[in-house]
Design a protein around this motif. Structure first.
Motif, short mmCIF file in Angstrom:
data_model
loop_
_atom_site.label_atom_id
_atom_site.label_comp_id
_atom_site.label_asym_id
_atom_site.label_seq_id
_atom_site.Cartn_x
_atom_site.Cartn_y
_atom_site.Cartn_z
N LEU A 7 0.83 -1.20 0.00
CA LEU A 7 0.00 0.00 0.00
C LEU A 7 0.87 1.25 0.00
O LEU A 7 1.67 1.47 0.91
CB LEU A 7 -0.90 0.00 1.24
CG LEU A 7 -1.77 1.24 1.48
CD1 LEU A 7 -2.67 1.53 0.29
CD2 LEU A 7 -2.58 1.06 2.75
N MET A 8 0.71 2.07 -1.05
CA MET A 8 1.43 3.33 -1.18
C MET A 8 0.45 4.46 -1.46
O MET A 8 -0.58 4.25 -2.11
CB MET A 8 2.46 3.26 -2.32
CG MET A 8 3.54 2.24 -2.15
SD MET A 8 4.74 2.28 -3.53
CE MET A 8 5.57 3.86 -3.23
N SER A 9 0.78 5.65 -0.98
CA SER A 9 0.00 6.84 -1.28
C SER A 9 0.93 7.92 -1.79
O SER A 9 2.05 8.08 -1.28
CB SER A 9 -0.73 7.33 -0.02
OG SER A 9 -1.40 8.55 -0.24
N VAL A 10 0.50 8.66 -2.83
CA VAL A 10 1.29 9.76 -3.36
C VAL A 10 0.43 11.01 -3.40
O VAL A 10 -0.79 10.93 -3.51
CB VAL A 10 1.82 9.46 -4.79
CG1 VAL A 10 2.80 8.31 -4.77
CG2 VAL A 10 0.67 9.16 -5.74
N VAL A 37 0.03 -4.34 -5.81
CA VAL A 37 0.35 -3.00 -5.35
C VAL A 37 -0.94 -2.17 -5.38
O VAL A 37 -1.65 -2.18 -6.39
CB VAL A 37 1.41 -2.32 -6.25
CG1 VAL A 37 1.64 -0.88 -5.78
CG2 VAL A 37 2.71 -3.10 -6.23
N VAL A 38 -1.24 -1.52 -4.28
CA VAL A 38 -2.36 -0.58 -4.23
C VAL A 38 -1.76 0.81 -4.13
O VAL A 38 -1.08 1.14 -3.15
CB VAL A 38 -3.28 -0.85 -3.02
CG1 VAL A 38 -4.41 0.19 -2.99
CG2 VAL A 38 -3.86 -2.25 -3.10
N LEU A 75 -3.86 11.81 4.58
CA LEU A 75 -3.27 10.47 4.59
C LEU A 75 -4.21 9.41 5.15
O LEU A 75 -4.30 8.31 4.62
CB LEU A 75 -1.96 10.48 5.39
CG LEU A 75 -1.17 9.17 5.40
CD1 LEU A 75 -0.74 8.79 3.99
CD2 LEU A 75 0.05 9.29 6.32
N ALA A 76 -4.92 9.73 6.23
CA ALA A 76 -5.80 8.73 6.84
C ALA A 76 -6.86 8.27 5.85
O ALA A 76 -7.13 7.06 5.71
CB ALA A 76 -6.46 9.30 8.09
N SER A 77 -7.45 9.19 5.12
CA SER A 77 -8.47 8.85 4.14
C SER A 77 -7.88 8.05 2.98
O SER A 77 -8.46 7.05 2.52
CB SER A 77 -9.14 10.12 3.60
OG SER A 77 -10.03 9.83 2.55
N ALA A 78 -6.71 8.49 2.50
CA ALA A 78 -6.07 7.79 1.38
C ALA A 78 -5.73 6.35 1.74
O ALA A 78 -5.98 5.42 0.95
CB ALA A 78 -4.81 8.54 0.95
N LEU A 79 -5.18 6.14 2.94
CA LEU A 79 -4.80 4.79 3.33
C LEU A 79 -6.02 3.92 3.64
O LEU A 79 -6.01 2.72 3.37
CB LEU A 79 -3.86 4.84 4.53
CG LEU A 79 -2.50 5.49 4.26
CD1 LEU A 79 -1.62 5.44 5.51
CD2 LEU A 79 -1.77 4.83 3.09
N SER A 80 -7.07 4.52 4.19
CA SER A 80 -8.30 3.76 4.43
C SER A 80 -8.88 3.26 3.11
O SER A 80 -9.31 2.10 3.00
CB SER A 80 -9.33 4.63 5.15
OG SER A 80 -8.89 4.95 6.46
N THR A 81 -8.88 4.12 2.11
CA THR A 81 -9.36 3.72 0.79
C THR A 81 -8.48 2.62 0.22
O THR A 81 -8.96 1.63 -0.35
CB THR A 81 -9.40 4.92 -0.16
OG1 THR A 81 -10.34 5.87 0.34
CG2 THR A 81 -9.79 4.51 -1.57
N GLY A 82 -7.16 2.79 0.36
CA GLY A 82 -6.24 1.79 -0.14
C GLY A 82 -6.42 0.43 0.51
O GLY A 82 -6.37 -0.61 -0.16
#
Length: 276
Positions: A7-10, A37-38, A75-82
């Motif tokens: 899990l990655m967020s950009v 990869v998410v 970040l919290a929202s992005a990772l929750s979605t991921g």
């Protein structure tokens, strides 16, 4: 062997070249690759980064799931979605500007397969040149030591962790908490009975940019700190005396000169609580 998702967020503040290096290190160069990869894009990004994202997806040797938010959600929202897009219960985290060493997942996954819900590692801190190592973070190890240390400081480095999604969800998942979403999650996981572990060896290289210690100070950080400490008391994670200690010590840390903050961090926090 367990299959797992990465899990990655950009977001717009990430550098295209740094993201490329991070992705390659965590996918192409691993001795034990993720099965999926998410990648979550949190809002619009510059053209150079958008092009690099497209290249990484096209050239990925494993399935890559890509989700784009039209605006930055945090970040919290992005990772929750991921997490919701991950096909496997075991999920590894990776930041968009760090570097995973080749044996990272090969070393961490056996701990998960042996029953752990959350496994972190040590880190090497570097400047833009990976040959310029400027520090080492040694985390606390052992369930009891980690739980004790967590009452005063985050016992895990977020870019290093591998966890079970079920354990994350049982603790309530990622929730907004200023700049401390990860610490808040890990505390709730410990409080809910998750089995946790740290490998003290450095398996991730953490990029230390200009202003890294300056960003740990100021009123915004203090507000996040106070909100976190109140949350800890609300769920019974800390005692009244621990709450007062944390507010006094961690609150003061936000306002000491940057040079003093750096020394304090290097002497205590980066060594897993040991000043020796």
């Amino acid at each position: 062997m367990s299959e797992f998702s990465l899990l990655m967020s950009v977001y717009s503040g990430d550098d295209a070249a740094h993201f490329r290096r991070a992705f390659l290190s965590a996918v192409h160069e691993q001795t034990r690759r993720p099965s999926q990869v998410v990648l979550v894009q949190d809002g619009p990004v510059p053209d150079e980064l958008a092009l690099e994202i497209s290249r990484r997806i096209a050239e990925s040797p494993v399935e890559t799931t890509f989700h784009v938010f039209e605006r930055n959600t945090g970040l919290a929202s992005a990772l929750s979605t991921g997490l919701g897009l991950a096909r496997f219960d075991v999920v590894a985290r990776m930041d968009a500007d760090d570097i995973s060493l080749p044996e990272r997942f090969e070393r961490q996954l056996p701990e998960i397969e042996a029953g752990a819900d959350l496994v972190g590692t040590g880190m090497l801190e570097f400047l833009d040149d990976i040959g310029s190592i400027v520090g080492r973070r040694v985390p606390p190890s052992g369930q009891e030591r980690i739980a004790s240390y967590a009452r005063f400081h985050d016992p895990f480095s977020h870019p290093t962790v591998v966890y079970r999604r079920a354990a994350v969800e049982a603790a309530g998942g990622y929730q907004p908490m200023g700049l401390m979403e990860d610490y808040w999650l890990f505390a709730r996981m410990i409080q809910s009975g998750a089995t946790v572990a740290n490998l003290t060896e450095p398996l991730v290289m953490y990029r230390v940019g200009a202003g890294a210690y300056a960003r740990r100070g100021g009123f915004a950080q203090l507000r996040s700190e106070l909100a976190l400490q109140r949350a800890f008391r609300r769920i019974g994670f800390t005692t009244p005396m621990q709450y007062l200690r944390n507010v006094a010590v961690r609150g003061a840390y936000r306002f000491v000169p940057v040079g003093v903050r750096k020394i304090a961090y290097r002497r205590f926090i980066a060594r897993g609580g040991s000043a020796g």
